[in-house]
Design a protein around this motif. Structure first.
Motif, PDB file in Angstrom:
ATOM      1  N   PRO A   1       0.814  -1.227   0.000  1.00  0.00           N
ATOM      2  CA  PRO A   1       0.000   0.000   0.000  1.00  0.00           C
ATOM      3  C   PRO A   1       0.847   1.277   0.000  1.00  0.00           C
ATOM      4  N   ARG A   2       0.205   2.364  -0.358  1.00  0.00           N
ATOM      5  CA  ARG A   2       0.854   3.671  -0.312  1.00  0.00           C
ATOM      6  C   ARG A   2       1.025   4.123   1.131  1.00  0.00           C
ATOM      7  N   ASP A   3       1.949   5.054   1.315  1.00  0.00           N
ATOM      8  CA  ASP A   3       2.137   5.623   2.655  1.00  0.00           C
ATOM      9  C   ASP A   3       0.838   6.195   3.188  1.00  0.00           C
ATOM     10  N   THR A   4       0.062   6.828   2.312  1.00  0.00           N
ATOM     11  CA  THR A   4      -1.185   7.464   2.748  1.00  0.00           C
ATOM     12  C   THR A   4      -2.205   6.440   3.250  1.00  0.00           C
ATOM     13  N   SER A   5      -2.134   5.218   2.726  1.00  0.00           N
ATOM     14  CA  SER A   5      -3.046   4.177   3.198  1.00  0.00           C
ATOM     15  C   SER A   5      -2.742   3.815   4.648  1.00  0.00           C
ATOM     16  N   PHE A   6      -1.463   3.713   4.978  1.00  0.00           N
ATOM     17  CA  PHE A   6      -1.089   3.410   6.361  1.00  0.00           C
ATOM     18  C   PHE A   6      -1.494   4.545   7.290  1.00  0.00           C
ATOM     19  N   ALA A   7      -1.340   5.770   6.838  1.00  0.00           N
ATOM     20  CA  ALA A   7      -1.758   6.909   7.644  1.00  0.00           C
ATOM     21  C   ALA A   7      -3.266   6.907   7.850  1.00  0.00           C
ATOM     22  N   SER A   8      -4.010   6.517   6.813  1.00  0.00           N
ATOM     23  CA  SER A   8      -5.466   6.449   6.921  1.00  0.00           C
ATOM     24  C   SER A   8      -5.887   5.375   7.923  1.00  0.00           C
ATOM     25  N   TRP A   9      -5.236   4.206   7.878  1.00  0.00           N
ATOM     26  CA  TRP A   9      -5.551   3.162   8.856  1.00  0.00           C
ATOM     27  C   TRP A   9      -5.248   3.636  10.274  1.00  0.00           C
ATOM     28  N   ARG A  10      -4.137   4.329  10.434  1.00  0.00           N
ATOM     29  CA  ARG A  10      -3.787   4.847  11.765  1.00  0.00           C
ATOM     30  C   ARG A  10      -4.917   5.719  12.311  1.00  0.00           C
ATOM     31  N   ASP A  11      -5.481   6.541  11.461  1.00  0.00           N
ATOM     32  CA  ASP A  11      -6.524   7.468  11.904  1.00  0.00           C
ATOM     33  C   ASP A  11      -7.873   6.777  12.090  1.00  0.00           C
ATOM     34  N   ARG A  12      -8.132   5.717  11.313  1.00  0.00           N
ATOM     35  CA  ARG A  12      -9.436   5.054  11.352  1.00  0.00           C
ATOM     36  C   ARG A  12      -9.534   3.975  12.424  1.00  0.00           C
ATOM     37  N   LEU A  13      -8.413   3.391  12.804  1.00  0.00           N
ATOM     38  CA  LEU A  13      -8.441   2.305  13.772  1.00  0.00           C
ATOM     39  C   LEU A  13      -8.591   2.851  15.190  1.00  0.00           C
ATOM     40  N   PRO A  14      -9.331   2.157  16.044  1.00  0.00           N
ATOM     41  CA  PRO A  14      -9.554   2.659  17.402  1.00  0.00           C
ATOM     42  C   PRO A  14      -8.308   2.519  18.276  1.00  0.00           C
ATOM     43  N   ALA A  15      -8.284   3.233  19.365  1.00  0.00           N
ATOM     44  CA  ALA A  15      -7.176   3.146  20.318  1.00  0.00           C
ATOM     45  C   ALA A  15      -7.019   1.717  20.805  1.00  0.00           C
ATOM     46  N   GLY A  16      -5.781   1.257  20.874  1.00  0.00           N
ATOM     47  CA  GLY A  16      -5.504  -0.088  21.349  1.00  0.00           C
ATOM     48  C   GLY A  16      -5.545  -1.161  20.281  1.00  0.00           C
ATOM     49  N   PHE A  17      -5.964  -0.797  19.070  1.00  0.00           N
ATOM     50  CA  PHE A  17      -6.015  -1.778  17.979  1.00  0.00           C
ATOM     51  C   PHE A  17      -4.606  -1.973  17.421  1.00  0.00           C
ATOM     52  N   ALA A  18      -4.281  -3.221  17.036  1.00  0.00           N
ATOM     53  CA  ALA A  18      -2.951  -3.548  16.534  1.00  0.00           C
ATOM     54  C   ALA A  18      -3.053  -4.187  15.156  1.00  0.00           C
ATOM     55  N   MET A  19      -2.379  -3.602  14.178  1.00  0.00           N
ATOM     56  CA  MET A  19      -2.373  -4.142  12.818  1.00  0.00           C
ATOM     57  C   MET A  19      -1.017  -4.749  12.499  1.00  0.00           C
ATOM     58  N   SER A  20      -1.009  -6.045  12.210  1.00  0.00           N
ATOM     59  CA  SER A  20       0.179  -6.692  11.675  1.00  0.00           C
ATOM     60  C   SER A  20       0.109  -6.603  10.151  1.00  0.00           C
ATOM     61  N   VAL A  21       1.261  -6.641   9.509  1.00  0.00           N
ATOM     62  CA  VAL A  21       1.322  -6.421   8.062  1.00  0.00           C
ATOM     63  C   VAL A  21       2.227  -7.478   7.432  1.00  0.00           C
ATOM     64  N   LYS A  22       1.722  -8.114   6.386  1.00  0.00           N
ATOM     65  CA  LYS A  22       2.507  -9.118   5.686  1.00  0.00           C
ATOM     66  C   LYS A  22       3.436  -8.452   4.686  1.00  0.00           C
ATOM     67  N   ALA A  23       4.707  -8.814   4.736  1.00  0.00           N
ATOM     68  CA  ALA A  23       5.711  -8.225   3.850  1.00  0.00           C
ATOM     69  C   ALA A  23       5.402  -8.546   2.393  1.00  0.00           C
ATOM     70  N   PRO A  24       5.826  -7.681   1.477  1.00  0.00           N
ATOM     71  CA  PRO A  24       5.501  -7.867   0.061  1.00  0.00           C
ATOM     72  C   PRO A  24       6.231  -9.054  -0.564  1.00  0.00           C
ATOM     73  N   ARG A  25       5.540  -9.698  -1.510  1.00  0.00           N
ATOM     74  CA  ARG A  25       6.138 -10.855  -2.179  1.00  0.00           C
ATOM     75  C   ARG A  25       7.333 -10.457  -3.035  1.00  0.00           C
ATOM     76  N   GLY A  26       7.411  -9.188  -3.419  1.00  0.00           N
ATOM     77  CA  GLY A  26       8.589  -8.728  -4.155  1.00  0.00           C
ATOM     78  C   GLY A  26       9.857  -8.905  -3.341  1.00  0.00           C
ATOM     79  N   LEU A  27       9.742  -8.746  -2.032  1.00  0.00           N
ATOM     80  CA  LEU A  27      10.871  -8.922  -1.124  1.00  0.00           C
ATOM     81  C   LEU A  27      11.076 -10.386  -0.765  1.00  0.00           C
ATOM     82  N   THR A  28       9.989 -11.082  -0.439  1.00  0.00           N
ATOM     83  CA  THR A  28      10.122 -12.429   0.110  1.00  0.00           C
ATOM     84  C   THR A  28      10.182 -13.534  -0.940  1.00  0.00           C
ATOM     85  N   HIS A  29       9.434 -13.378  -2.025  1.00  0.00           N
ATOM     86  CA  HIS A  29       9.334 -14.453  -3.006  1.00  0.00           C
ATOM     87  C   HIS A  29      10.124 -14.167  -4.282  1.00  0.00           C
TER      88      HIS A  29
END
Length: 243
Positions: free
Chosen positions: A50-78
């Motif tokens: 995702p774009r940087d702005t997508s992560f910023a949007s999730w930060r603002d939309r998610l409630p306090a105490g919520f934790a988002m894990s993120v799967k690394a891109p296949r370009g890096l891993t695969h």
């Protein structure tokens, strides 16, 4: 210390009438999800980072105490198999800053054909800043070795504990936190089936043990078909007294 139980992804059409009411627009699914769970593993990032702005949007939309894990891109891993990770690491760091206090763990899933390479894994983990929690999911049997677990411990990285068809379920805690991916109880196919209550009681006991030893625990159900992940996550939360 904390226990975080959720699912791998949240936007599935076949979760209608399980988690989402009929006709709910896809744009409103996240809000419905966070009303029920306190964590999620973002899987779409594996296919397209995702774009940087997508992560910023999730930060603002998610409630306090919520934790988002993120799967690394296949370009890096695969595609690159962790080789020359600097460009991807720079992007990940930038987005991790944007996610702010909602960030949990970076999941690095290695492909089944990627055999053990301690030097490459060591170089990659050293390239990540210490404030990014990372879990590594190994799919090749050669990684099951004491030296690999020691390498993870040196970097404070978690061995990703797996449950699923033809995957070894190795209960190793190599970091101050534990990361579990539950890919389904079907012995023939990954991501299929629903865990029995007895299975989930067993996992609840393991999670209590890890939490009791002072470790944060993140557990994600990846058996999304038929809404099984939602139901199993609900049951596990109830067994742990988190509902």
């Amino acid at each position: 210390m904390g226990i975080h139980i959720g699912t791998s992804g949240w936007s599935y059409d076949h979760w209608e009438n399980v988690l989402y009411p009929p006709g709910l627009p896809a744009s409103k699914r996240l809000a419905q999800y966070v009303a029920r769970f306190n964590t999620v593993e973002l899987n779409a990032s594996f296919y397209r980072w995702p774009r940087d702005t997508s992560f910023a949007s999730w930060r603002d939309r998610l409630p306090a105490g919520f934790a988002m894990s993120v799967k690394a891109p296949r370009g890096l891993t695969h595609a690159k198999k962790l080789y020359g990770p600097e460009v991807w690491v720079e992007r990940i760091i930038r987005c991790w800053h944007e996610l702010g206090d909602k960030r949990a763990v970076l999941l690095v899933q290695l492909p089944p054909g990627f055999a053990r390479d301690d030097a490459r894994l060591d170089y990659f983990l050293a390239a990540l800043p210490h404030w990014i929690r990372v879990a590594v999911e190994f799919r090749h049997d050669s990684w099951d070795h004491p030296d690999v677990y020691s390498l993870l411990e040196r970097h404070g990285a978690a061995y990703c504990i797996m449950s699923g068809a033809n995957l070894p379920c190795i209960l190793r805690a190599t970091a101050p936190f534990v990361y579990v991916r539950l890919h389904g109880p079907d012995h023939q196919h990954l991501y299929g089936g629903s865990y029995s209550d007895d299975d989930l009681r067993w996992w609840a006991d393991r999670i209590r043990e890890w939490s009791g030893s002072g470790k944060d625990v993140y557990a994600y159900f990846n058996n999304d078909g038929g809404g099984n992940a939602v139901r199993n996550a609900d049951t596990l939360r109830r067994l742990l007294g988190l509902s």
